[in-house]
Design a protein around this motif. Structure first.
Motif, PDB file in Angstrom:
ATOM      1  N   VAL A   1       0.835  -1.207   0.000  1.00 25.51           N
ATOM      2  CA  VAL A   1       0.000   0.000   0.000  1.00 25.51           C
ATOM      3  C   VAL A   1       0.864   1.250   0.000  1.00 25.51           C
ATOM      4  O   VAL A   1       0.631   2.193  -0.773  1.00 25.51           O
ATOM      5  N   GLU A   2       1.878   1.269   0.872  1.00 24.97           N
ATOM      6  CA  GLU A   2       2.763   2.435   0.938  1.00 24.97           C
ATOM      7  C   GLU A   2       3.498   2.642  -0.387  1.00 24.97           C
ATOM      8  O   GLU A   2       3.695   3.776  -0.843  1.00 24.97           O
ATOM      9  N   GLY A   3       3.887   1.526  -1.008  1.00 28.65           N
ATOM     10  CA  GLY A   3       4.595   1.628  -2.283  1.00 28.65           C
ATOM     11  C   GLY A   3       3.720   2.210  -3.376  1.00 28.65           C
ATOM     12  O   GLY A   3       4.166   3.052  -4.168  1.00 28.65           O
ATOM     13  N   ILE A   4       2.476   1.770  -3.428  1.00 29.87           N
ATOM     14  CA  ILE A   4       1.546   2.298  -4.432  1.00 29.87           C
ATOM     15  C   ILE A   4       1.277   3.786  -4.198  1.00 29.87           C
ATOM     16  O   ILE A   4       1.267   4.589  -5.136  1.00 29.87           O
ATOM     17  N   LEU A   5       1.072   4.148  -2.936  1.00 26.25           N
ATOM     18  CA  LEU A   5       0.812   5.561  -2.610  1.00 26.25           C
ATOM     19  C   LEU A   5       2.010   6.436  -2.967  1.00 26.25           C
ATOM     20  O   LEU A   5       1.846   7.549  -3.481  1.00 26.25           O
ATOM     21  N   LEU A   6       3.220   5.933  -2.702  1.00 33.10           N
ATOM     22  CA  LEU A   6       4.419   6.705  -3.038  1.00 33.10           C
ATOM     23  C   LEU A   6       4.529   6.908  -4.538  1.00 33.10           C
ATOM     24  O   LEU A   6       4.821   8.023  -5.006  1.00 33.10           O
ATOM     25  N   ALA A   7       4.297   5.846  -5.307  1.00 35.47           N
ATOM     26  CA  ALA A   7       4.409   5.944  -6.758  1.00 35.47           C
ATOM     27  C   ALA A   7       3.369   6.892  -7.345  1.00 35.47           C
ATOM     28  O   ALA A   7       3.644   7.646  -8.285  1.00 35.47           O
ATOM     29  N   LEU A   8       2.157   6.867  -6.781  1.00 34.97           N
ATOM     30  CA  LEU A   8       1.066   7.677  -7.335  1.00 34.97           C
ATOM     31  C   LEU A   8       1.088   9.120  -6.861  1.00 34.97           C
ATOM     32  O   LEU A   8       0.795  10.046  -7.628  1.00 34.97           O
ATOM     33  N   PHE A   9       1.417   9.337  -5.594  1.00 41.10           N
ATOM     34  CA  PHE A   9       1.254  10.671  -5.008  1.00 41.10           C
ATOM     35  C   PHE A   9       2.565  11.285  -4.506  1.00 41.10           C
ATOM     36  O   PHE A   9       2.547  12.345  -3.900  1.00 41.10           O
ATOM     37  N   GLY A  10       3.675  10.632  -4.780  1.00 38.87           N
ATOM     38  CA  GLY A  10       4.952  11.148  -4.294  1.00 38.87           C
ATOM     39  C   GLY A  10       5.310  12.511  -4.865  1.00 38.87           C
ATOM     40  O   GLY A  10       5.776  13.399  -4.147  1.00 38.87           O
ATOM     41  N   LEU A  11       5.069  12.684  -6.164  1.00 37.18           N
ATOM     42  CA  LEU A  11       5.447  13.950  -6.791  1.00 37.18           C
ATOM     43  C   LEU A  11       4.562  15.109  -6.335  1.00 37.18           C
ATOM     44  O   LEU A  11       5.085  16.184  -5.982  1.00 37.18           O
ATOM     45  N   PRO A  12       3.220  14.958  -6.312  1.00 46.61           N
ATOM     46  CA  PRO A  12       2.403  16.045  -5.746  1.00 46.61           C
ATOM     47  C   PRO A  12       2.782  16.375  -4.306  1.00 46.61           C
ATOM     48  O   PRO A  12       2.806  17.543  -3.923  1.00 46.61           O
ATOM     49  N   LEU A  13       3.097  15.342  -3.518  1.00 46.25           N
ATOM     50  CA  LEU A  13       3.509  15.588  -2.145  1.00 46.25           C
ATOM     51  C   LEU A  13       4.813  16.378  -2.104  1.00 46.25           C
ATOM     52  O   LEU A  13       4.985  17.278  -1.270  1.00 46.25           O
ATOM     53  N   ALA A  14       5.721  16.057  -3.022  1.00 45.94           N
ATOM     54  CA  ALA A  14       6.992  16.785  -3.073  1.00 45.94           C
ATOM     55  C   ALA A  14       6.776  18.263  -3.378  1.00 45.94           C
ATOM     56  O   ALA A  14       7.431  19.137  -2.798  1.00 45.94           O
ATOM     57  N   TYR A  15       5.829  18.553  -4.286  1.00 43.13           N
ATOM     58  CA  TYR A  15       5.527  19.954  -4.586  1.00 43.13           C
ATOM     59  C   TYR A  15       4.916  20.655  -3.373  1.00 43.13           C
ATOM     60  O   TYR A  15       5.233  21.826  -3.102  1.00 43.13           O
ATOM     61  N   LEU A  16       4.060  19.975  -2.653  1.00 43.09           N
ATOM     62  CA  LEU A  16       3.475  20.549  -1.444  1.00 43.09           C
ATOM     63  C   LEU A  16       4.557  20.855  -0.405  1.00 43.09           C
ATOM     64  O   LEU A  16       4.560  21.918   0.222  1.00 43.09           O
ATOM     65  N   VAL A  17       5.492  19.920  -0.242  1.00 39.46           N
ATOM     66  CA  VAL A  17       6.559  20.113   0.741  1.00 39.46           C
ATOM     67  C   VAL A  17       7.486  21.251   0.327  1.00 39.46           C
ATOM     68  O   VAL A  17       7.840  22.114   1.139  1.00 39.46           O
ATOM     69  N   LEU A  18       7.882  21.274  -0.947  1.00 41.19           N
ATOM     70  CA  LEU A  18       8.790  22.315  -1.418  1.00 41.19           C
ATOM     71  C   LEU A  18       8.151  23.694  -1.308  1.00 41.19           C
ATOM     72  O   LEU A  18       8.776  24.654  -0.831  1.00 41.19           O
ATOM     73  N   THR A  19       6.893  23.801  -1.740  1.00 40.32           N
ATOM     74  CA  THR A  19       6.201  25.089  -1.637  1.00 40.32           C
ATOM     75  C   THR A  19       6.014  25.475  -0.179  1.00 40.32           C
ATOM     76  O   THR A  19       6.163  26.646   0.186  1.00 40.32           O
ATOM     77  N   GLY A  20       5.700  24.487   0.656  1.00 38.52           N
ATOM     78  CA  GLY A  20       5.554  24.768   2.084  1.00 38.52           C
ATOM     79  C   GLY A  20       6.832  25.283   2.692  1.00 38.52           C
ATOM     80  O   GLY A  20       6.813  26.156   3.565  1.00 38.52           O
ATOM     81  N   LEU A  21       7.972  24.767   2.232  1.00 37.66           N
ATOM     82  CA  LEU A  21       9.260  25.262   2.724  1.00 37.66           C
ATOM     83  C   LEU A  21       9.455  26.723   2.353  1.00 37.66           C
ATOM     84  O   LEU A  21       9.886  27.539   3.181  1.00 37.66           O
TER      85      LEU A  21
END
Length: 306
Positions: free
Chosen positions: A31-51
């Motif tokens: 489950v974690e692997g699928i979530l990372l593959a599908l949503f990892g990049l949007p999450l990265a944008y959220l984290v970078l913008t949040g920084l």
């Protein structure tokens, strides 16, 4: 060329996420692997913008400068994350040439030269280009290349676009520039005293006229030129202070997470346009920017090409 590099970067990021997701699945975390593959990049944008948003808040608190309020800051964070994903995952890598330049004719009235910012290409402007096309306003959108080159070296690209629009419409065009693009336009204006007569007006949007504090973390040639009080920026300011300038609108926001304080996006003698609660990318498509562009085009309608 910029679109090609952005495509390569995007595909490399996606491949890395798929590999990491597969590795997680292989050790029993499907489950974690699928979530990372599908949503990892949007999450990265959220984290970078949040920084970036966090750095803006810390800088404003340290310097007792008005910043972005809590609820507005949260909305801006989400909006900017979405706009960055749209720009860097879709428009700029894949849709940069979808809308060809539309130089128009004298019957169409004055046109707009659109100049993008750092790490971007002409695809950034696609939503605005569609609006210009709908109202039959001529336009030319440039690509500033090489991506990490000298800002002053972009002047011939801008010059060619101004020349093309002026010749096709028989009107001095308006220049609309986002972020670093505003510095490139200023460098073009400072290159020759006659350039100010060749454009009817300039609208800069979130441009680091006074430098960008965040540029201290950049190591590329043009990032160094955007650091506050750097020699290139000081030289530009000195040269243009002795030259006539066209009418200039400067669009800015206290919520701009890349160019702060807000005063850094303003030029002496320019008409300031304050936008509440808009982030760096959001400024480019805000109604206030569209209104400033409309005012500049109205001014341009009375000027013939010289």
């Amino acid at each position: 060329m910029t679109a090609l590099w952005l495509r390569r970067l995007l595909l490399a990021q996606l491949a890395l996420l798929v590999f990491a997701g597969a590795a997680l699945a292989a050790v029993g975390h499907e489950v974690e692997g699928i979530l990372l593959a599908l949503f990892g990049l949007p999450l990265a944008y959220l984290v970078l913008t949040g920084l970036h948003v966090a750095l803006l808040s810390l800088w404003c608190a340290r310097h007792a400068t008005p910043g972005c309020a809590g609820a507005a800051r949260a909305r801006m964070w989400v909006t900017e994350s979405w706009l960055q994903m749209r720009a860097f995952m879709w428009l700029q890598p894949w849709r940069a040439q979808t809308l060809p330049d539309s130089p128009g004719t004298p019957q169409n009235g004055p046109g707009v030269v659109l100049v993008h910012g750092y790490l971007c290409n002409r695809g950034f402007w696609n939503p605005l280009l569609a609006r210009l096309e709908a109202q039959r306003t001529p336009w030319v959108a440039v690509n500033l290349e090489p991506m990490f080159g000298d800002i002053a070296a972009y002047a011939p690209i801008i010059d060619a676009a101004v020349t093309q629009l002026a010749a096709s419409t028989d009107r001095a065009p308006v220049v609309l520039a986002h972020s670093m693009g505003g510095l490139a336009v200023r460098a073009w204006l400072a290159e020759d005293a006659t350039h100010a007569q060749r454009v009817a007006a300039v609208v800069t949007v979130g441009s680091p006229h006074g430098g960008a504090w965040i540029a201290r973390w950049g190591a590329t040639f043009n990032a160094l030129q955007m650091r506050p009080a750097n020699p290139w920026l000081q030289s530009l300011q000195s040269r243009e202070s002795q030259m006539r300038q066209p009418p200039i609108w400067c669009v800015s926001s206290a919520c701009d997470q890349l160019v702060y304080p807000e005063q850094a996006a303003l030029l002496p003698g320019a008409l300031p346009v304050h936008v509440a609660n808009a982030g760096h990318l959001g400024l480019a498509f805000d109604p206030a920017t569209w209104a400033a562009l409309g005012a500049a085009l109205k001014l341009a309608s009375g000027r013939t090409h010289r």
